[in-house]
Design a protein around this motif. Structure first.
Motif, PDB file in Angstrom:
ATOM      1  N   SER A   1      25.694  48.283  38.704  1.00  0.00           N
ATOM      2  CA  SER A   1      25.913  49.041  37.573  1.00  0.00           C
ATOM      3  C   SER A   1      27.063  50.185  37.955  1.00  0.00           C
ATOM      4  CB  SER A   1      24.659  49.761  37.279  1.00  0.00           C
ATOM      5  OG  SER A   1      24.351  50.633  38.290  1.00  0.00           O
TER       6      SER A   1
ATOM      7  N   CYS B   1      23.739  48.925  31.411  1.00  0.00           N
ATOM      8  CA  CYS B   1      25.039  48.430  31.758  1.00  0.00           C
ATOM      9  C   CYS B   1      25.976  48.094  30.553  1.00  0.00           C
ATOM     10  CB  CYS B   1      24.607  47.023  32.425  1.00  0.00           C
ATOM     11  SG  CYS B   1      23.578  47.199  33.913  1.00  0.00           S
TER      12      CYS B   1
ATOM     13  N   ASP C   1      27.650  42.834  32.111  1.00  0.00           N
ATOM     14  CA  ASP C   1      26.627  43.068  33.210  1.00  0.00           C
ATOM     15  C   ASP C   1      25.322  42.652  32.668  1.00  0.00           C
ATOM     16  OD1 ASP C   1      28.707  44.149  34.882  1.00  0.00           O
ATOM     17  OD2 ASP C   1      28.418  46.161  34.245  1.00  0.00           O
TER      18      ASP C   1
END
Length: 551
Positions: free
Chosen positions: A314, A472, A476
């Motif tokens: 992240s 995210c 992601d």
């Protein structure tokens, strides 16, 4: 012997006529006075006012002869500034037309001490065609640097350096304090490692500046000389390695890389133990090995950060933004100290760039702490838990997301909601009974949790439907969706039988001002589309197989 030394010193720079020239003499370095005449093994002329001469390691001392083609009178109050020899041995200086002086213990402070070396007095100035002699230790760590400066110039340098280092150290210590407070609140080793790293860099900056001896409680750093400096560097590097290991989630995303980082940490500690046991006998070898290890550390962590970002870590982007400039400066400083490239600017930029890196990472740490706080707020707002799986109740998750929209100071603009459901779970439960259906749900939840980050949140809704909230970016979150799909694709083991279950998964990214109901509706729509797409794919594959069989 002379040929070997000359080969070692082949990298010494030469240039045209300059104001300062330094020569390494083939003479007995332990003699009480300078040699009357001796062959010159290597020499260097000043470039941009600084003469830089690398010295090979040896026991004993070296004699250097310094000459210049420009006279300086006593009225100019000239000084010869020596740098690059560390503070672990005395230096004997024979100025032109004056009595010799011996400078000992750089950590003792006083007039002879400059912030990065020694300022050696020239009481009679520098007459034309005169020569000065300097005896330096053979255990020098790095090349010898020599330049001429006036008294007012030295004062300005000291004041400017003191302000820069003091400001950098204060900022670093404040960042360390914030990280330490977060560790006390959350008991996460990540924060303690960042505090240790920032503290080590701050103390190293103070020690390099010469101010450590003047600060109560830090006199041991100045008295420890090069060993204390390298101890601070090693502890800062180890703290940073452990911090990176957790910050980039390498144990989950790249297990082999995590093992390599741990090995690098233990190697650093082992080298530090050898330094403390060997002290002066191993300092030259440690100096070389430590700078090589710094180059490896900087390059490896940059590559691992890129890898972690591609695999969905992240905060890997912030890590790269913070670490890349510092990596370049650390690499430049290491190359300079190893004598491979003349990059004297690197050490001056090390503290400011470390401050910027520390501030960026501190911001990421605060955000991480707030993310955990948001989860705690959601859990405390409603302790409703699914009795079967222990996951958060679906209604509690909805209220938590609505709370994020209301608490702008705690909320984030972007996060993803992944909604997934085990297809035909009701049919399986009808055939195998409630116990078999519940076992399937518990195994599915365990597999999903195994691929989530520490601050992701999972909740169960009615039947076999689950929701995951991840802070995210969209790419992601898409990677996380594929990881969940892969985790659920393998057969489950229920009552001694392998059970294959397909899952329909939908993703919706949050939008500013959108409530939880709208977000869930979009995620449910994406999940239905995923189910329909897989159904059509299965029908097409079946029809194609039948056509092939008929042919």
């Amino acid at each position: 012997m002379g040929m070997a030394l000359a080969f070692w010193l082949g990298m010494a720079a030469t240039a045209g006529a300059q104001a300062l020239r330094v020569e390494l003499l083939l003479a007995d370095g332990d003699a009480a006075g300078p040699p009357a005449s001796a062959p010159v093994l290597a020499h260097a002329s000043a470039v941009d006012g600084i003469a830089r001469l690398p010295l090979p390691p040896r026991d004993g001392h070296y004699w250097l002869r310094i000459s210049g083609d420009q006279a300086r009178s006593r009225a100019q109050r000239p000084w010869l500034v020596l740098d690059g020899i560390g503070g672990n041995a005395p230096v004997r200086f024979h100025p032109p037309g004056a009595e010799p002086v011996e400078v000992d213990a750089a950590g003792a402070g006083g007039d002879p001490l400059l912030r990065h070396g020694w300022a050696l007095p020239l009481p009679q100035g520098w007459p034309t065609d005169a020569a000065a002699y300097l005896r330096v230790p053979g255990t020098t760590t790095g090349p010898v640097l020599l330049r001429l400066a006036s008294g007012p110039e030295l004062v300005l340098e000291q004041r400017r350096g003191a302000r820069r280092v003091t400001a950098a150290s204060i900022v670093l210590m404040l960042g360390a304090g914030v990280a330490f407070v977060l560790w006390l609140l959350l008991r996460d080793l990540l924060y303690l490692c960042h505090a240790g790293y920032a503290t080590g860099v701050a103390l190293y900056a103070l020690a390099r500046s010469g101010d450590a001896a003047e600060i109560p409680g830090l006199g041991w750093i100045a008295a420890g000389g090069a060993t204390a400096l390298w101890t601070l560097v090693a502890l800062a590097v180890v703290s940073h390695l452990v911090f990176s290991l957790r910050f980039l989630e390498l144990d989950r995303l790249a297990p082999r890389a995590a093992l390599a980082v741990r090995a690098l940490s233990w190697l650093q500690l082992a080298m530090l133990a050898v330094l403390w046991l060997g002290r002066d006998h191993v300092q030259q070898a440690y100096h070389l090995a430590a700078h090589v290890l710094l180059l490896v550390h900087a390059t490896a962590m940059l590559a691992l950060a890129v890898l972690a970002r591609r695999r969905g870590a992240s905060h890997a982007g912030i890590y790269l933004l913070a670490w890349a400039p510092l990596m370049l400066v650390v690499a430049a400083a290491a190359l300079h100290q190893l004598g491979l490239l003349p990059l004297p600017w690197a050490r001056h930029w090390l503290a400011p760039v470390a401050v910027v890196e520390s501030l960026l990472l501190a911001g990421a740490l605060v955000h991480r702490a707030l993310a955990r706080h948001r989860l705690a707020l959601g859990d405390n707002h409603s302790l409703a838990r699914d009795p079967l799986t222990g996951a958060l109740d679906g209604d509690a998750l909805r209220r938590m997301l609505d709370g994020w929209q209301l608490r702008a100071s705690f909320g984030r603009n972007r996060y993803g909601l992944l909604l997934f459901e085990l297809d035909r779970h009701a049919d399986f439960a009808a055939m195998q009974g409630a116990a078999g259906g519940n076992a399937l749900l518990q195994q599915a939840l365990a597999r999903t949790r195994a691929v989530l980050r520490g601050d992701d949140c999972i909740a169960r809704f009615e039947g076999a439907r689950f929701a995951v909230v991840s802070e995210c970016r969209a790419p992601d979150c898409e990677h996380l969706l594929e990881r969940i799909r892969s985790a659920l694709a393998a057969p489950f083991r229920v009552d001694g039988r392998d059970v294959a279950v397909e899952a329909s998964i939908g993703l919706a990214m949050s939008r500013r001002g959108e409530n939880a109901d709208v977000l869930f509706a979009r995620a449910a729509g994406a999940m239905r589309q995923d189910r329909e797409r897989r159904t059509l794919t299965a029908l097409f594959t079946t029809a194609e197989a039948r056509a092939t069989a008929d042919a």
